[in-house]
Design a protein around this motif. Structure first.
Motif, short mmCIF file in Angstrom:
data_model
loop_
_atom_site.label_atom_id
_atom_site.label_comp_id
_atom_site.label_asym_id
_atom_site.label_seq_id
_atom_site.Cartn_x
_atom_site.Cartn_y
_atom_site.Cartn_z
N HIS A 35 0.76 -1.17 0.04
CA HIS A 35 0.04 -0.20 0.02
C HIS A 35 0.94 1.25 -0.12
O HIS A 35 1.61 1.30 0.91
N ARG B 210 3.20 2.21 -2.29
CA ARG B 210 4.54 2.31 -2.58
C ARG B 210 5.00 1.89 -3.84
O ARG B 210 5.82 1.52 -4.26
N PRO C 112 8.15 4.61 -5.33
CA PRO C 112 9.64 3.96 -5.28
C PRO C 112 9.78 3.15 -6.08
O PRO C 112 10.95 2.83 -6.57
N GLY D 80 4.04 10.73 0.81
CA GLY D 80 5.37 10.63 1.24
C GLY D 80 6.18 10.64 0.04
O GLY D 80 7.41 11.12 -0.21
N HIS D 81 5.84 9.78 -0.96
CA HIS D 81 6.73 9.66 -2.09
C HIS D 81 6.22 10.32 -3.38
O HIS D 81 7.10 10.66 -4.16
N HIS E 274 8.29 13.63 -4.18
CA HIS E 274 9.64 13.41 -4.80
C HIS E 274 9.76 12.72 -6.30
O HIS E 274 10.55 12.91 -6.86
N ARG F 268 11.83 14.55 -9.25
CA ARG F 268 12.79 13.92 -9.72
C ARG F 268 12.50 13.93 -11.12
O ARG F 268 13.15 13.61 -12.08
#
Lengths: 285, 580
Positions: free
Chosen positions: A68, A70, A73, A102-103, A106, A110
C-alpha cells in the motif's frame, strides 16, 4: 501481427463491481498501449493496494503488485534499472494521496520518466467505504458519519506544485478522452500524472457518473495553454458546477534517469556485473 | 621500520577535541601512515550526535601484531582543546605524552606524578604563520605526534598529499604544517623508550567495515544503492554516491527508509543487484517491504548497522540490540538469512556472498553489523577477489516452453525460475498477494498452501548453503579451560582478550556465531565446560537464540549496554572472575 485487446487480457476473473469506473480505465489503458504499438514485454505496470490494485491481475504486461502506497519508489527504481522499459504506475486515491503521499512530490520533482495513473473515486472501496484523502468535505462515509470535516486533497495542484511535468485529469465516463490523455501521458518524457475521476458505484453515492457528466468540461474545447503554469493552477482549483478535465500542464525538463552517469551508456540491467575493482581498492592502500 | 612506544608492542594515540576539528580524518591519516610503515592498526571514533562542539575522540592503536579493538589507554594524547586533557589524562599510561596547543596554557606539572610529559606546541600560531585554516591545527599536531612515536614524517606527508590530490597549494601547506609540528617536538629530544618493530611488509589496506561492505557489494556486481541517511550506515551511501561513475552504480538518497527498501526491491525485480542500508529505526520502517520481498520472492540485501535504542537512543554509538529484530522482524512467515560479520574481512566477503544468497534463494538477506564494526578502521591484507564469485541462481533469459513461463513454478527445491522484465517472450509478474504459479492473485485454499510450502521448501537448501560458509568460527586454544561466545563487533575485543588470557596462563577459545538465521548446527559441541557469552546488549539476545536452537542456557554472561564496545580487558576480567 498487431496486438489485440485479447492479447492484453490475463484471463483472470474480474471482481470489480459491475459499473465500476475501473473497467473503463483498464480498457482505455489497453487501447492506449495498442494504439501506441507498444510491446507488452517492454511495459511494466506497478500497482498498489485497493480496488485499482487488481489492475495488475488483469493487464497482461510485466507486473508488480506492491504494498500500500509504495508504487512510486518501486516504479522509480524499475525505470532506473532498465530505462528502456515503459513504466506505468497505478494507484488509488488512498494509495497515492494518503499512505503514499510521502513519495509523491519526490517522484514529481525528480521527474521520474513514467506515467502515474490515479484511480480517483474519492472513497475507500476495497475496505468497504471509508473516507479517502480526496473525499470532498461533507461526504458521509463509515468513518465520517456526520460528513467529512476535512477538505479534500487536490491531486492536480499537488502535482503542479510538486513539479510534475505532465498534469492531466480525465473521466471514466469519457473513454475516448481518457485514451487520448493516457496516450499522451505514456509518451510524455517525464513524470506524467493522470487523475482519473472514477465513480465508485457501491460506496460513493455523491460523485456518480451523473454527477460528473453534468460538470466535466474539456479544457481543449474551452481553450487552454498547456504551457501556462498559472493558468493550469487556476483551472486545477475549479471544482463545482464546472470540473475541468484534460491536459492542464506540460513541461519539458530533464528526467531522473538523465542525471545518472551510469545510465549514459545504456540501461543498467544490460551492463556486466563484474568490474575492475583495482582503482576502488587503491584508495585504501 | 621501528616506532617508539611506552610498553609492550603497541602504541596508542588518542586525538581529542570538538566536533568539526577534523579529528576522525586525522586519526585515519595517521593510521594509514603507520600501515604504510608496516604496522597493524585499529582506529575508532567516539562522537556524540552533533556537528560543532561536544567532545569527540579518535583512538588509534598501532602494533607489530594484529590489533582488533580499542582499549581505554593512551600513550599519546593529541588534545585539540583543553577539555580533552581533563577527560583523557586519567586513562593515559604512565610515561605518556600530551601534545596540546601552547595557547591552552596547561597547569605546570600536570600529570607529572604519573610520569606524563606535556608537549606544548604553538598549533594555532604555526597555522596562522602558514596562512592556513584553523582546522589545520590537527595536521601540525599529527607532525608532532609522529616525532614523539618515531614515525617518519615523509610517510605522513605522502598520505596527506594523496588526500588533497591535485590541490598543490593545500598539499604544500599541509606538508609544511606536518614538518613544523615534527621539528618542534623532535627538537625537544623527548620520545619514548621502547621500540616497536613493524612487520616485514606493508599491510595491504586500511579501511572501515562500511568501506569493506561497499567494496564487497561492488565486487558482487551491486549496481544500485538506495538509502536514507542514518548513522552508522550513512558512509555506505556516501561511498556509493561518490563512486557512482567509477563503479557504474546508481546511488539514491531517498525520501524515507520505506522508499529506500522499495527502490532496492524495484531495482532487483528489474534485474539489478541492489542494496539498502540503515540502522534500527530505519529498519523498522523497512519491515513491511522486507515482507514484500519475501512474498514476491525478490532478492534483497539490507545492511543493518546497529546502534543503541530504543527509539533514537544514542544515535552515534554502538550496540547489538537488534539481533532478534533482524531475525524475526516483519509480518508473516518467511525464509531469510541474517549474517553478522565481525571484522573488515568478513564485511567484504560476506557482503559479496549476501548477493549470491539473496539471488540463489530469492529471499531477503540482512547483513547485521554495528557501529563499532562499520565505522572503525582496521588494517588487513588486500581482499582476494578470486574468492568472490557471482552466482545469480535460476535465471531464464528467454522462454520456449513447454507451456507458459511460470514465475512461481512449483519446483522441487522451492526456487522458481526468475526472469527480468524486457526479456522477449516472457512477462514477469511479481505479487504481494498470495498467488498462483503464474503470478495471478489467489485465495484458493489449495493454491495458498501449495505456494507457502513451495517457499518453505527452500529452507533445507538455504541451510545447506549457510553450513558451507563457516557459520561458526572458532579461535584460540583447541583444549580450552574456558569458551568465550560472541558475535559481530564483539569479535575484535574478544580476540584480544584471548591473547591477554594466554598471558595470564588461561587456555581459552572464542566461538563466533556468524550466521544467525538460519541458525547453524553444531554449536553444541563447543558449549562444553565453562562458557561465557559476551554481547553488547542488555538481554543476551544471542543467548536467547542459542537456547532456542540448542537448549543450552548460559550460566555466565558479560553484557555491556552503555553504547560503548567492550574493551579487551573487561572481557579478560569477566572471564577471570567466572573462573574464580
Amino acid at each position: 501481427m498487431s496486438l489485440t485487446m485479447k492479447d492484453l487480457d490475463t484471463g483472470a476473473t474480474n471482481t470489480w463491481c459491475p459499473g465500476c469506473g475501473n473497467f473503463a480505465i483498464l480498457m482505455t489503458v489497453k487501447q492506449a498501449l495498442i494504439q501506441l504499438g507498444l510491446n507488452p514485454s517492454q511495459v511494466v505496470a506497478v500497482s498498489g493496494i485497493g480496488c485499482h490494485g487488481k489492475t495488475t491481475d488483469y493487464l497482461k504486461v510485466n507486473t508488480f503488485h506492491v504494498i500500500h502506497g509504495r508504487v512510486l519508489p518501486a516504479a522509480t527504481a524499475i525505470k532506473l534499472a532498465n530505462h528502456g522499459l515503459t513504466v506505468l504506475g497505478f494507484a488509488g486515491d488512498g494509495d497515492a494521496f494518503n499512505i503514499g503521499m510521502g513519495h509523491f512530490p519526490h517522484a514529481a520533482r525528480r521527474n521520474v520518466n513514467m506515467a502515474y495513473i490515479v484511480h480517483d473515486n474519492l472513497i475507500y472501496g476495497l475496505t468497504t467505504g471509508q473516507a479517502s484523502p480526496t473525499s470532498r468535505q461533507g461526504l458521509v462515509t463509515k468513518t465520517t458519519p456526520r460528513g467529512s470535516a476535512e477538505p479534500g486533497v487536490n491531486p492536480l495542484t499537488q502535482s503542479l506544485t510538486g513539479g510534475a511535468t505532465f498534469v492531466a485529469r480525465t473521466f471514466a465516463g469519457e473513454a475516448k478522452h481518457m485514451t487520448e490523455v493516457l496516450k499522451r501521458a505514456i509518451t510524455h518524457r517525464g513524470f506524467a500524472v493522470v487523475d482519473v475521476l472514477q465513480p465508485c458505484v457501491t460506496f460513493n453515492r455523491v460523485n456518480t457518473y451523473e454527477f460528473y457528466k453534468q460538470r466535466v468540461r474539456k479544457l481543449e474545447e474551452e481553450g487552454h495553454d498547456e504551457g501556462d503554469f498559472e493558468a493550469a493552477y487556476r483551472r486545477a482549483q475549479e471544482w463545482g458546477d464546472v470540473i475541468p478535465i484534460g491536459v492542464f500542464y506540460v513541461e519539458e525538463r530533464p528526467t531522473y534517469e538523465d542525471g545518472f552517469p551510469a545510465l549514459a551508456g545504456g540501461p543498467l540491467v544490460g551492463q556486466p556485473l563484474s568490474r575492475d575493482l583495482s582503482g576502488l581498492m587503491a584508495e585504501f592502500k | 621500520m621501528k616506532c617508539k612506544g611506552l610498553r609492550d608492542d603497541t602504541v596508542s594515540v588518542v586525538i581529542g577535541g570538538e566536533a568539526g576539528q577534523g579529528i576522525s580524518r586525522s586519526g585515519e591519516l595517521l593510521g594509514k601512515a603507520l600501515m604504510r610503515c608496516g604496522f597493524h592498526c585499529y582506529g575508532t571514533m567516539d562522537y556524540p550526535s552533533l556537528i560543532r562542539g561536544g567532545h569527540n575522540f579518535y583512538q588509534l592503536r598501532a602494533s607489530s601484531r594484529p590489533v582488533y579493538s580499542q582499549t581505554p589507554y593512551a600513550d599519546v594524547l593529541i588534545a585539540l582543546n583543553r577539555e580533552s586533557v581533563g577527560l583523557h589524562l586519567g586513562s593515559m599510561n604512565a610515561g605518556g605524552g600530551v601534545i596540546h596547543d601552547e595557547r591552552d596554557a596547561l597547569e605546570e606539572g600536570l600529570g607529572r606524578d604519573r610520569g606524563i610529559n606535556l608537549y606544548p606546541v604553538p598549533l594555532t600560531d604555526i597555522v596562522k604563520e602558514l596562512g592556513g585554516p584553523d582546522i589545520m591545527r590537527n595536521t601540525v599536531a599529527l607532525g608532532a605526534a609522529s616525532a614523539l612515536i618515531g614515525l617518519d614524517a615523509g610517510t605522513l606527508k605522502q598520505v596527506v598529499a594523496e588526500t588533497f590530490e591535485g590541490r598543490e597549494k593545500i598539499i604544500k601547506m599541509n606538508e609544511d604544517a606536518i614538518q613544523r609540528g615534527y621539528t618542534y617536538v623532535a627538537g625537544q629530544d623527548y620520545g619514548f623508550g621502547c621500540c616497536l618493530e613493524s612487520g616485514e611488509r606493508p599491510r595491504g589496506q586500511w579501511l572501515t567495515g562500511n568501506d569493506a561492505i561497499a567494496l564487497g557489494a561492488m565486487a558482487a556486481g551491486c549496481k544500485f544503492y538506495s538509502a536514507y541517511p542514518m548513522t552508522p550506515a550513512s558512509p555506505l551511501l556516501h561511498y556509493f554516491a561518490s563512486h557512482d561513475k567509477a563503479g557504474g552504480t546508481v546511488a539514491i538518497q531517498t525520501e524515507s527508509e520505506i522508499a529506500a527498501a522499495m527502490m532496492a526491491i524495484g531495482a532487483s525485480y528489474a534485474g539489478i543487484r541492489s542494496m539498502t542500508g540503515t540502522s534500527g529505526g530505519g529498519f523498522s520502517l523497512m519491515t513491511e517491504s522486507l515482507s514484500l520481498a519475501a512474498m514476491s520472492e525478490t532478492p534483497l540485501v539490507v545492511m543493518l548497522g546497529q546502534r543503541p535504542g530504543p527509539s533514537t537512543g544514542l544515535a552515534t554509538y554502538s550496540a547489538q540490540g537488534d539481533l532478534l529484530f533482524a531475525v524475526y522482524g516483519a509480518h508473516g512467515e518467511f525464509q531469510r538469512i541474517v549474517v553478522a560479520p565481525g571484522d573488515v574481512d568478513e564485511c567484504f566477503y560476506l557482503a559479496a556472498e549476501a548477493f549470491n544468497l539473496a539471488e540463489r534463494f530469492q529471499i531477503p538477506v540482512i547483513l547485521l553489523t554495528d557501529k563499532t564494526l562499520v565505522e572503525s578502521n582496521q588494517t588487513t591484507d588486500a581482499f582476494d577477489l578470486s574468492r568472490v564469485s557471482i552466482d545469480r541462481g535460476k535465471l531464464v533469459e528467454s522462454w520456449e516452453g513447454p507451456g507458459e513461463y511460470l514465475r512461481y513454478r512449483d519446483d522441487e527445491d522451492g526456487v522458481s525460475p526468475r526472469a527480468f522484465p524486457g526479456a522477449e517472450g516472457i512477462l514477469v509478474p511479481a505479487n504481494s498477494n498470495e498467488h498462483l504459479e503464474n503470478g495471478l492473485s489467489t485465495s484458493s485454499s489449495e493454491a495458498v498452501a501449495k505456494m507457502v510450502d513451495k517457499r518453505f521448501r527452500k529452507a533445507q537448501h538455504i541451510r545447506a548453503a549457510v553450513e558451507g560458509l563457516q557459520p561458526i568460527r572458532v579461535y584460540g586454544d583447541k583444549r580450552p579451560r574456558v569458551t568465550l561466545v560472541g558475535w559481530g563487533g564483539t569479535k575484535g575485543p574478544a580476540l584480544e582478550a584471548l591473547g591477554m588470557l594466554r598471558d595470564d596462563g588461561v587456555k581459552a577459545r572464542f566461538v563466533q556465531v556468524v550466521f544467525m538465521e538460519p541458525f547453524p548446527g553444531g554449536l553444541e559441541k563447543y558449549l562444553k565446560g565453562t562458557c561465557v557469552l559476551f554481547e553488547d546488549n542488555r538481554s543476551a539476545q544471542l543467548g536467547t537464540l542459542i537456547r532456542l536452537n540448542t537448549g543450552y542456557a548460559f550460566k555466565h554472561v558479560g553484557l555491556r549496554y552503555d553504547g560503548r564496545p567492550f574493551n579487551p580487558g573487561e572481557i579478560r576480567d569477566r572471564v577471570l572472575e567466572v573462573l574464580g
